[in-house]
Write a protein that holds these residues in place. Structure first.
Motif, PDB file in Angstrom:
ATOM      1  N   ASP A 139     -13.839  14.361 -30.536  1.00  0.00           N
ATOM      2  CA  ASP A 139     -14.888  13.505 -30.345  1.00  0.00           C
ATOM      3  C   ASP A 139     -14.763  12.071 -30.254  1.00  0.00           C
ATOM      4  O   ASP A 139     -15.042  11.356 -29.600  1.00  0.00           O
ATOM      5  N   ALA A 140     -14.023  11.698 -31.586  1.00  0.00           N
ATOM      6  CA  ALA A 140     -13.227  10.472 -31.577  1.00  0.00           C
ATOM      7  C   ALA A 140     -12.673  10.091 -30.420  1.00  0.00           C
ATOM      8  O   ALA A 140     -12.710   8.640 -30.082  1.00  0.00           O
ATOM      9  N   GLU A 141     -11.886  10.757 -30.023  1.00  0.00           N
ATOM     10  CA  GLU A 141     -10.939  10.360 -28.725  1.00  0.00           C
ATOM     11  C   GLU A 141     -11.679  10.251 -27.717  1.00  0.00           C
ATOM     12  O   GLU A 141     -11.428   9.156 -26.904  1.00  0.00           O
ATOM     13  N   PHE A 142     -12.722  10.955 -27.408  1.00  0.00           N
ATOM     14  CA  PHE A 142     -13.759  10.550 -26.393  1.00  0.00           C
ATOM     15  C   PHE A 142     -14.323   9.200 -26.405  1.00  0.00           C
ATOM     16  O   PHE A 142     -14.432   8.464 -25.513  1.00  0.00           O
ATOM     17  N   LEU A 143     -14.753   8.861 -27.503  1.00  0.00           N
ATOM     18  CA  LEU A 143     -15.198   7.281 -27.768  1.00  0.00           C
ATOM     19  C   LEU A 143     -14.196   6.513 -27.574  1.00  0.00           C
ATOM     20  O   LEU A 143     -14.475   5.486 -26.949  1.00  0.00           O
ATOM     21  N   ILE A 144     -13.015   6.557 -27.938  1.00  0.00           N
ATOM     22  CA  ILE A 144     -11.743   5.727 -27.707  1.00  0.00           C
ATOM     23  C   ILE A 144     -11.699   5.607 -26.006  1.00  0.00           C
ATOM     24  O   ILE A 144     -11.419   4.548 -25.620  1.00  0.00           O
ATOM     25  N   GLY A 145     -11.840   6.799 -25.555  1.00  0.00           N
ATOM     26  CA  GLY A 145     -11.617   6.997 -23.868  1.00  0.00           C
ATOM     27  C   GLY A 145     -12.732   6.075 -23.371  1.00  0.00           C
ATOM     28  O   GLY A 145     -12.530   5.315 -22.256  1.00  0.00           O
ATOM     29  N   GLU A 146     -13.946   5.941 -24.038  1.00  0.00           N
ATOM     30  CA  GLU A 146     -15.320   5.311 -23.461  1.00  0.00           C
ATOM     31  C   GLU A 146     -14.858   3.815 -23.286  1.00  0.00           C
ATOM     32  O   GLU A 146     -15.134   3.077 -22.325  1.00  0.00           O
ATOM     33  N   ALA A 147     -14.261   3.173 -24.531  1.00  0.00           N
ATOM     34  CA  ALA A 147     -13.940   2.064 -24.646  1.00  0.00           C
ATOM     35  C   ALA A 147     -12.630   1.693 -23.629  1.00  0.00           C
ATOM     36  O   ALA A 147     -12.568   0.551 -22.852  1.00  0.00           O
ATOM     37  N   GLU A 148     -11.845   2.532 -23.618  1.00  0.00           N
ATOM     38  CA  GLU A 148     -10.513   2.313 -22.668  1.00  0.00           C
ATOM     39  C   GLU A 148     -10.960   2.297 -21.221  1.00  0.00           C
ATOM     40  O   GLU A 148     -10.113   1.807 -20.353  1.00  0.00           O
ATOM     41  N   ASP A 149     -11.964   2.746 -20.904  1.00  0.00           N
ATOM     42  CA  ASP A 149     -12.523   2.789 -19.401  1.00  0.00           C
ATOM     43  C   ASP A 149     -12.834   1.508 -18.973  1.00  0.00           C
ATOM     44  O   ASP A 149     -12.903   1.068 -17.691  1.00  0.00           O
ATOM     45  N   HIS A 150     -13.210   0.643 -19.881  1.00  0.00           N
ATOM     46  CA  HIS A 150     -13.523  -0.769 -19.425  1.00  0.00           C
ATOM     47  C   HIS A 150     -12.088  -1.507 -19.551  1.00  0.00           C
ATOM     48  O   HIS A 150     -11.267  -1.360 -20.583  1.00  0.00           O
TER      49      HIS A 150
END
Length: 167
Positions: A139-150
């Motif tokens: 779940d935390a990795e998903f949040l990181i991915g959301e930021a890295e999508d920017h």
């Protein structure tokens, strides 16, 4: 050597005020032989981007510390400063980690990469989750991915003082 130095908005503001960047612990990221070996494909530009991405994740860690210290008014934006300086390899850390000694003068800075305002919510969430992501929390990795999508916006060194002023 082109290095990518993780930073935050307050570090960027100090850089403008002092005329030099003082990297946290002398840590930066670059296209090292170890980073090159960890990829089976990719041209020079793609591998440089991978080094910058490592610096952007390190910027999340710095933001997590600032937010943890109650610095909630800090803009939630990843900052990566690209500079051309001497560096030594850090095989004890991530594949692209290097150490630089001393401050980096403004004349050595090639560009600054900063999140846009649209990324702030995702970056704030990711900064609070980066340690858990490192420990395998999906779940935390998903949040990181959301930021890295920017994508980080690119700024010429001559634009940084104006960028910080607009804050």
């Amino acid at each position: 050597m082109r290095v990518y130095i993780p930073a935050t908005w307050p570090i960027l503001a100090r850089m403008v005020k002092n005329g030099r960047l003082d990297p946290m612990g002398g840590t930066a990221f670059a296209l090292t032989p170890k980073l090159r070996e960890s990829y089976t494909a990719g041209d020079e530009e793609e591998l440089e981007y991978a080094a910058m991405a490592e610096a952007a994740r390190a910027s999340l860690r710095l933001l997590g510390v600032e937010f943890g210290l109650g610095e909630d008014d800090v803009p939630a934006r990843r900052v990566v400063v690209a500079a051309d300086v001497e560096a030594t390899l850090r095989p004890d850390l991530d594949d692209g980690a290097v150490r630089i000694s001393g401050g980096v003068p403004m004349s050595a800075i090639a560009a600054v990469h900063v999140d846009t305002e649209e990324a702030e919510y995702a970056v704030r969430q990711a900064a609070g989750a980066v340690d858990a992501a490192d420990m395998g929390d999906l779940d935390a990795e998903f949040l990181i991915g959301e930021a890295e999508d920017h994508e980080l916006a690119w700024y010429d060194p001559s634009e940084i003082a104006f960028l910080v002023e607009l804050g």
